[in-house]
Scaffold this motif. Structure first.
Motif, PDB file in Angstrom:
ATOM      1  N   ASN A   1      38.524  43.428  46.474  1.00  0.00           N
ATOM      2  CA  ASN A   1      39.004  42.246  45.745  1.00  0.00           C
ATOM      3  C   ASN A   1      39.910  41.358  46.587  1.00  0.00           C
ATOM      4  OD1 ASN A   1      37.648  42.905  43.359  1.00  0.00           O
ATOM      5  ND2 ASN A   1      39.314  44.241  42.711  1.00  0.00           N
ATOM      6  N   ASN A   2      40.272  41.838  47.776  1.00  0.00           N
ATOM      7  CA  ASN A   2      41.222  41.108  48.614  1.00  0.00           C
ATOM      8  C   ASN A   2      40.614  40.589  49.912  1.00  0.00           C
ATOM      9  OD1 ASN A   2      42.812  43.493  47.173  1.00  0.00           O
ATOM     10  ND2 ASN A   2      44.141  41.706  47.326  1.00  0.00           N
ATOM     11  N   VAL A   3      39.363  40.904  50.172  1.00  0.00           N
ATOM     12  CA  VAL A   3      38.729  40.501  51.430  1.00  0.00           C
ATOM     13  C   VAL A   3      37.407  39.813  51.114  1.00  0.00           C
ATOM     14  CG1 VAL A   3      37.740  41.281  53.625  1.00  0.00           C
ATOM     15  CG2 VAL A   3      39.759  42.424  52.700  1.00  0.00           C
ATOM     16  N   THR A   4      37.203  38.658  51.732  1.00  0.00           N
ATOM     17  CA  THR A   4      35.939  37.937  51.623  1.00  0.00           C
ATOM     18  C   THR A   4      35.397  37.727  53.025  1.00  0.00           C
ATOM     19  OG1 THR A   4      36.670  36.760  49.647  1.00  0.00           O
ATOM     20  CG2 THR A   4      34.823  35.809  50.844  1.00  0.00           C
ATOM     21  N   TRP A   5      34.137  38.106  53.228  1.00  0.00           N
ATOM     22  CA  TRP A   5      33.486  37.861  54.503  1.00  0.00           C
ATOM     23  C   TRP A   5      32.501  36.725  54.306  1.00  0.00           C
ATOM     24  CZ3 TRP A   5      28.381  39.612  56.412  1.00  0.00           C
ATOM     25  CH2 TRP A   5      28.191  39.248  57.738  1.00  0.00           C
ATOM     26  N   LEU A   6      32.708  35.625  55.009  1.00  0.00           N
ATOM     27  CA  LEU A   6      31.884  34.439  54.854  1.00  0.00           C
ATOM     28  C   LEU A   6      30.682  34.417  55.787  1.00  0.00           C
ATOM     29  CD1 LEU A   6      34.670  31.705  54.549  1.00  0.00           C
ATOM     30  CD2 LEU A   6      33.464  32.896  52.710  1.00  0.00           C
ATOM     31  N   GLY A   7      30.648  35.306  56.755  1.00  0.00           N
ATOM     32  CA  GLY A   7      29.554  35.306  57.723  1.00  0.00           C
ATOM     33  C   GLY A   7      29.727  34.177  58.729  1.00  0.00           C
TER      34      GLY A   7
ATOM     35  N   VAL B   1      52.074  42.554  48.651  1.00  0.00           N
ATOM     36  CA  VAL B   1      51.671  41.306  48.006  1.00  0.00           C
ATOM     37  C   VAL B   1      50.246  41.496  47.482  1.00  0.00           C
ATOM     38  CG1 VAL B   1      51.416  38.800  48.302  1.00  0.00           C
ATOM     39  CG2 VAL B   1      53.066  40.039  49.704  1.00  0.00           C
ATOM     40  N   PRO B   2      50.104  42.064  46.290  1.00  0.00           N
ATOM     41  CA  PRO B   2      48.779  42.425  45.773  1.00  0.00           C
ATOM     42  C   PRO B   2      47.782  41.270  45.674  1.00  0.00           C
ATOM     43  CG  PRO B   2      50.492  43.437  44.459  1.00  0.00           C
ATOM     44  CD  PRO B   2      51.175  42.486  45.403  1.00  0.00           C
ATOM     45  N   GLU B   3      48.257  40.047  45.561  1.00  0.00           N
ATOM     46  CA  GLU B   3      47.354  38.906  45.448  1.00  0.00           C
ATOM     47  C   GLU B   3      46.934  38.330  46.808  1.00  0.00           C
ATOM     48  OE1 GLU B   3      51.547  37.319  45.252  1.00  0.00           O
ATOM     49  OE2 GLU B   3      50.494  38.991  44.336  1.00  0.00           O
ATOM     50  N   ALA B   4      47.377  38.932  47.901  1.00  0.00           N
ATOM     51  CA  ALA B   4      47.001  38.461  49.244  1.00  0.00           C
ATOM     52  C   ALA B   4      45.489  38.543  49.417  1.00  0.00           C
ATOM     53  CB  ALA B   4      47.705  39.295  50.304  1.00  0.00           C
ATOM     54  N   HIS B   5      44.953  37.621  50.204  1.00  0.00           N
ATOM     55  CA  HIS B   5      43.503  37.581  50.422  1.00  0.00           C
ATOM     56  C   HIS B   5      43.212  37.297  51.891  1.00  0.00           C
ATOM     57  CE1 HIS B   5      39.609  37.546  48.389  1.00  0.00           C
ATOM     58  NE2 HIS B   5      39.231  36.834  49.440  1.00  0.00           N
ATOM     59  N   LEU B   6      42.271  38.024  52.438  1.00  0.00           N
ATOM     60  CA  LEU B   6      41.859  37.880  53.831  1.00  0.00           C
ATOM     61  C   LEU B   6      40.452  37.314  53.853  1.00  0.00           C
ATOM     62  CD1 LEU B   6      42.365  38.491  56.882  1.00  0.00           C
ATOM     63  CD2 LEU B   6      41.310  40.727  56.452  1.00  0.00           C
TER      64      LEU B   6
ATOM     65  N   PHE C   1      46.108  44.870  57.014  1.00  0.00           N
ATOM     66  CA  PHE C   1      46.058  44.039  55.817  1.00  0.00           C
ATOM     67  C   PHE C   1      46.334  44.857  54.562  1.00  0.00           C
ATOM     68  CE2 PHE C   1      43.779  41.641  52.460  1.00  0.00           C
ATOM     69  CZ  PHE C   1      44.618  40.539  52.461  1.00  0.00           C
ATOM     70  N   GLN C   2      45.946  46.116  54.563  1.00  0.00           N
ATOM     71  CA  GLN C   2      46.250  46.979  53.416  1.00  0.00           C
ATOM     72  C   GLN C   2      47.762  47.073  53.207  1.00  0.00           C
ATOM     73  OE1 GLN C   2      45.609  51.216  53.755  1.00  0.00           O
ATOM     74  NE2 GLN C   2      44.948  51.324  51.615  1.00  0.00           N
TER      75      GLN C   2
END
Length: 66
Positions: free
Chosen positions: A48-54, A17-22, A10-11
């Motif tokens: 800033n690009n990765v969110t872990w929702l659990g 694509v700096p605005e990509a989000h995982l 993903f890096q």
């Protein structure tokens, strides 16, 4: 370190694509695994690009909205 392969890949995406989000979904039952993921996110500067929702019961709705 195999567990961090997705984040390393993903890096490469973020570099182009700096605005990509995982979005990561799932329960972290293994503390070592969770620590490795958190450390890798920090090392690769992906906070800033990765969110872990659990753990979630609405995975289908999350996927639909992606």
């Amino acid at each position: 370190m195999r567990r961090a392969n997705l984040l390393r890949a993903f890096q490469l995406v973020v570099n182009k694509v700096p605005e990509a989000h995982l979005i990561l979904v799932g329960v972290a039952n293994d503390r070592d695994c969770l620590r490795e993921i958190q450390e890798t996110i920090a090392q690769l500067k992906l906070a800033n690009n990765v969110t872990w929702l659990g753990g979630r019961s609405d995975v289908q709705a999350i996927l639909k909205n992606c």
